[in-house]
Design a protein around this motif. Structure first.
Motif, PDB file in Angstrom:
ATOM      1  N   ALA A 183      14.724 -24.692  29.844  1.00 54.18           N
ATOM      2  CA  ALA A 183      15.157 -24.570  31.234  1.00 54.18           C
ATOM      3  C   ALA A 183      16.012 -25.762  31.621  1.00 54.18           C
ATOM      4  CB  ALA A 183      13.955 -24.461  32.176  1.00 54.18           C
ATOM      5  N   VAL A 184      16.905 -25.537  32.554  1.00 47.26           N
ATOM      6  CA  VAL A 184      17.761 -26.603  33.079  1.00 47.26           C
ATOM      7  C   VAL A 184      17.546 -26.707  34.570  1.00 47.26           C
ATOM      8  CG1 VAL A 184      19.736 -25.051  33.395  1.00 47.26           C
ATOM      9  CG2 VAL A 184      20.119 -27.501  33.178  1.00 47.26           C
ATOM     10  N   GLY A 185      17.519 -27.939  35.049  1.00 49.78           N
ATOM     11  CA  GLY A 185      17.397 -28.166  36.475  1.00 49.78           C
ATOM     12  C   GLY A 185      18.715 -27.867  37.140  1.00 49.78           C
ATOM     13  N   ALA A 186      18.677 -26.952  38.110  1.00 53.59           N
ATOM     14  CA  ALA A 186      19.910 -26.463  38.722  1.00 53.59           C
ATOM     15  C   ALA A 186      20.297 -27.302  39.928  1.00 53.59           C
ATOM     16  CB  ALA A 186      19.729 -25.010  39.129  1.00 53.59           C
ATOM     17  N   ALA A 187      21.499 -27.121  40.366  1.00 53.66           N
ATOM     18  CA  ALA A 187      21.987 -27.778  41.573  1.00 53.66           C
ATOM     19  C   ALA A 187      21.112 -27.374  42.754  1.00 53.66           C
ATOM     20  CB  ALA A 187      23.429 -27.360  41.829  1.00 53.66           C
ATOM     21  N   GLY A 188      20.908 -28.299  43.645  1.00 53.92           N
ATOM     22  CA  GLY A 188      20.082 -28.001  44.807  1.00 53.92           C
ATOM     23  C   GLY A 188      18.695 -28.563  44.683  1.00 53.92           C
ATOM     24  N   GLY A 189      18.419 -29.221  43.569  1.00 54.24           N
ATOM     25  CA  GLY A 189      17.077 -29.779  43.419  1.00 54.24           C
ATOM     26  C   GLY A 189      16.641 -29.748  41.991  1.00 54.24           C
ATOM     27  N   TYR A 190      16.070 -30.837  41.541  1.00 50.50           N
ATOM     28  CA  TYR A 190      15.654 -30.894  40.150  1.00 50.50           C
ATOM     29  C   TYR A 190      14.643 -29.822  39.841  1.00 50.50           C
ATOM     30  CZ  TYR A 190      17.179 -35.653  41.255  1.00 50.50           C
ATOM     31  OH  TYR A 190      17.864 -36.734  41.700  1.00 50.50           O
ATOM     32  N   ASN A 191      13.865 -29.428  40.823  1.00 51.54           N
ATOM     33  CA  ASN A 191      12.785 -28.506  40.538  1.00 51.54           C
ATOM     34  C   ASN A 191      13.210 -27.053  40.544  1.00 51.54           C
ATOM     35  OD1 ASN A 191      10.777 -30.469  40.216  1.00 51.54           O
ATOM     36  ND2 ASN A 191      10.714 -30.752  42.418  1.00 51.54           N
ATOM     37  N   LYS A 192      14.432 -26.767  40.895  1.00 54.31           N
ATOM     38  CA  LYS A 192      14.928 -25.401  40.878  1.00 54.31           C
ATOM     39  C   LYS A 192      15.421 -25.130  39.471  1.00 54.31           C
ATOM     40  CE  LYS A 192      18.078 -22.377  43.398  1.00 54.31           C
ATOM     41  NZ  LYS A 192      19.068 -22.313  44.495  1.00 54.31           N
ATOM     42  N   LEU A 193      14.648 -24.428  38.698  1.00 54.52           N
ATOM     43  CA  LEU A 193      14.923 -24.280  37.285  1.00 54.52           C
ATOM     44  C   LEU A 193      15.582 -22.947  36.943  1.00 54.52           C
ATOM     45  CD1 LEU A 193      11.649 -25.705  35.698  1.00 54.52           C
ATOM     46  CD2 LEU A 193      13.766 -26.891  36.238  1.00 54.52           C
ATOM     47  N   ILE A 194      16.516 -23.017  35.989  1.00 51.67           N
ATOM     48  CA  ILE A 194      17.111 -21.826  35.402  1.00 51.67           C
ATOM     49  C   ILE A 194      16.588 -21.741  33.971  1.00 51.67           C
ATOM     50  CG2 ILE A 194      19.221 -20.627  34.783  1.00 51.67           C
ATOM     51  CD1 ILE A 194      18.836 -21.018  37.787  1.00 51.67           C
ATOM     52  N   PHE A 195      15.997 -20.604  33.634  1.00 56.03           N
ATOM     53  CA  PHE A 195      15.357 -20.454  32.339  1.00 56.03           C
ATOM     54  C   PHE A 195      16.235 -19.690  31.352  1.00 56.03           C
ATOM     55  CE2 PHE A 195      10.990 -21.933  32.769  1.00 56.03           C
ATOM     56  CZ  PHE A 195      10.871 -22.069  34.146  1.00 56.03           C
ATOM     57  N   GLY A 196      16.068 -20.017  30.085  1.00 60.20           N
ATOM     58  CA  GLY A 196      16.632 -19.217  29.027  1.00 60.20           C
ATOM     59  C   GLY A 196      15.792 -17.975  28.817  1.00 60.20           C
ATOM     60  N   ALA A 197      16.246 -17.103  27.933  1.00 63.96           N
ATOM     61  CA  ALA A 197      15.570 -15.822  27.713  1.00 63.96           C
ATOM     62  C   ALA A 197      14.264 -15.963  26.952  1.00 63.96           C
ATOM     63  CB  ALA A 197      16.502 -14.871  26.977  1.00 63.96           C
ATOM     64  N   GLY A 198      14.056 -17.099  26.345  1.00 63.20           N
ATOM     65  CA  GLY A 198      12.808 -17.318  25.628  1.00 63.20           C
ATOM     66  C   GLY A 198      12.924 -17.014  24.150  1.00 63.20           C
ATOM     67  N   THR A 199      12.091 -17.685  23.375  1.00 62.35           N
ATOM     68  CA  THR A 199      11.971 -17.428  21.940  1.00 62.35           C
ATOM     69  C   THR A 199      10.504 -17.197  21.632  1.00 62.35           C
ATOM     70  OG1 THR A 199      13.859 -18.806  21.356  1.00 62.35           O
ATOM     71  CG2 THR A 199      12.267 -18.337  19.614  1.00 62.35           C
ATOM     72  N   ARG A 200      10.219 -16.066  21.037  1.00 64.33           N
ATOM     73  CA  ARG A 200       8.828 -15.769  20.679  1.00 64.33           C
ATOM     74  C   ARG A 200       8.558 -16.261  19.272  1.00 64.33           C
ATOM     75  NH1 ARG A 200       4.692 -13.264  22.658  1.00 64.33           N
ATOM     76  NH2 ARG A 200       5.919 -12.572  24.450  1.00 64.33           N
ATOM     77  N   LEU A 201       7.594 -17.133  19.157  1.00 67.58           N
ATOM     78  CA  LEU A 201       7.254 -17.728  17.864  1.00 67.58           C
ATOM     79  C   LEU A 201       6.015 -17.063  17.286  1.00 67.58           C
ATOM     80  CD1 LEU A 201       7.552 -19.943  15.674  1.00 67.58           C
ATOM     81  CD2 LEU A 201       6.062 -21.369  17.103  1.00 67.58           C
ATOM     82  N   ALA A 202       6.135 -16.576  16.075  1.00 66.07           N
ATOM     83  CA  ALA A 202       4.988 -16.054  15.331  1.00 66.07           C
ATOM     84  C   ALA A 202       4.718 -16.997  14.170  1.00 66.07           C
ATOM     85  CB  ALA A 202       5.278 -14.645  14.825  1.00 66.07           C
ATOM     86  N   VAL A 203       3.452 -17.214  13.880  1.00 64.69           N
ATOM     87  CA  VAL A 203       3.070 -18.121  12.804  1.00 64.69           C
ATOM     88  C   VAL A 203       2.228 -17.362  11.798  1.00 64.69           C
ATOM     89  CG1 VAL A 203       1.893 -20.266  12.211  1.00 64.69           C
ATOM     90  CG2 VAL A 203       3.087 -20.065  14.403  1.00 64.69           C
ATOM     91  N   HIS A 204       2.703 -17.357  10.554  1.00 66.53           N
ATOM     92  CA  HIS A 204       1.953 -16.708   9.470  1.00 66.53           C
ATOM     93  C   HIS A 204       1.019 -17.713   8.831  1.00 66.53           C
ATOM     94  CE1 HIS A 204       3.669 -12.899   9.799  1.00 66.53           C
ATOM     95  NE2 HIS A 204       4.802 -13.099   9.166  1.00 66.53           N
ATOM     96  N   PRO A 205      -0.199 -17.253   8.493  1.00 70.80           N
ATOM     97  CA  PRO A 205      -1.159 -18.174   7.866  1.00 70.80           C
ATOM     98  C   PRO A 205      -0.725 -18.586   6.462  1.00 70.80           C
ATOM     99  CG  PRO A 205      -2.024 -15.939   7.899  1.00 70.80           C
ATOM    100  CD  PRO A 205      -0.753 -15.918   8.708  1.00 70.80           C
TER     101      PRO A 205
END
Lengths: 114, 116
Positions: A92-114
């Motif tokens: 996420a990046v802090g957007a204009a208008g306030g550090y706490n106003k966040l713009i998020f990426g689409a996400g990455t789902r992590l799977a872990v194999h044993p």
């Protein structure tokens, strides 16, 4: 406009292997950058953040991220993945208008194999 | 550490009814709260910024009459989905900030709304 790109929708790694999750941002000024992890039934948890200073940031759970201004990147890394790291990761990046106003990426789902 | 509680964690309602979701900061006063919407396997989309004692600021494309936000106290913000329809089904997440500075946000666990 601010934006965040996470190129990898899914990543699968073996337990004990190293991990790198990619994040690229678009922001006109010095960005405030964050990595969050989301596990089912739990709120987003902050892994680490970058505001200024040292471009290599250490976070919780053994994660680190490096801010590279020239590449507009803030990739998340971990040298040895544990099965409990399986989750959704958001940059996420802090957007204009306030550090706490966040713009998020689409996400990455992590799977872990044993 | 700071804790944000959302209630209910999940709710099912009939089309046309209204649903209220609460977001509470349990151990700190939150001058600002944020409401996000997350579709399945997608990212969080900021809906609005809620400031205590004043009107919420909505993001472009978010219907303020559809999604009513009230931040009446420093520990409580509510999101009311009015006349809900199936397309409003989603995961709603709130976050809270102790101040407007470069502070860390605390997120609630989210509320899953299903409209039949």
């Amino acid at each position: 406009a601010q934006s965040v790109t996470q190129p990898d929708i899914h990543i699968t790694v073996s337990e004990g292997a190293s991990l790198e999750l990619r994040c690229n941002y678009s922001y006109g000024a010095t960005p405030y950058l964050f990595w969050y992890v989301q596990s089912p039934g739990q709120g987003l948890q902050l892994l680490l953040k970058y505001f200024s200073g040292d471009t290599l940031v250490q976070g919780i759970k053994g994660f680190e991220a490096e801010f590279k201004r020239s590449q507009s990147s803030f990739n998340l890394r971990k040298p040895s993945v544990h099965w409990s790291d399986a989750a959704e990761y958001f940059c996420a990046v802090g957007a204009a208008g306030g550090y706490n106003k966040l713009i998020f990426g689409a996400g990455t789902r992590l799977a872990v194999h044993p | 550490g700071a804790v944000v509680s959302q209630h209910p964690s999940w709710v099912i309602c009939k089309s046309g009814t209204s649903v209220k979701i609460e977001c509470r900061s349990l151990d700190f006063q939150a001058t600002t709260m944020f409401w996000y919407r997350q579709f399945p396997k997608q990212s969080l989309m900021l809906m609005a910024t809620s400031n205590e004692g004043s009107k919420a600021t909505y993001e472009q494309g978010v219907e303020k009459d559809k999604f009513l936000i009230n931040h009446a106290s420093l520990t409580l913000s509510t999101l009311t989905v009015t006349s809900a329809h199936p397309e409003d089904s989603s995961f709603y997440i709130c976050s809270a900030s102790q101040d407007s500075g470069a502070n860390v946000l605390t997120f609630g666990a989210g509320s899953r709304l299903t409209v039949l």
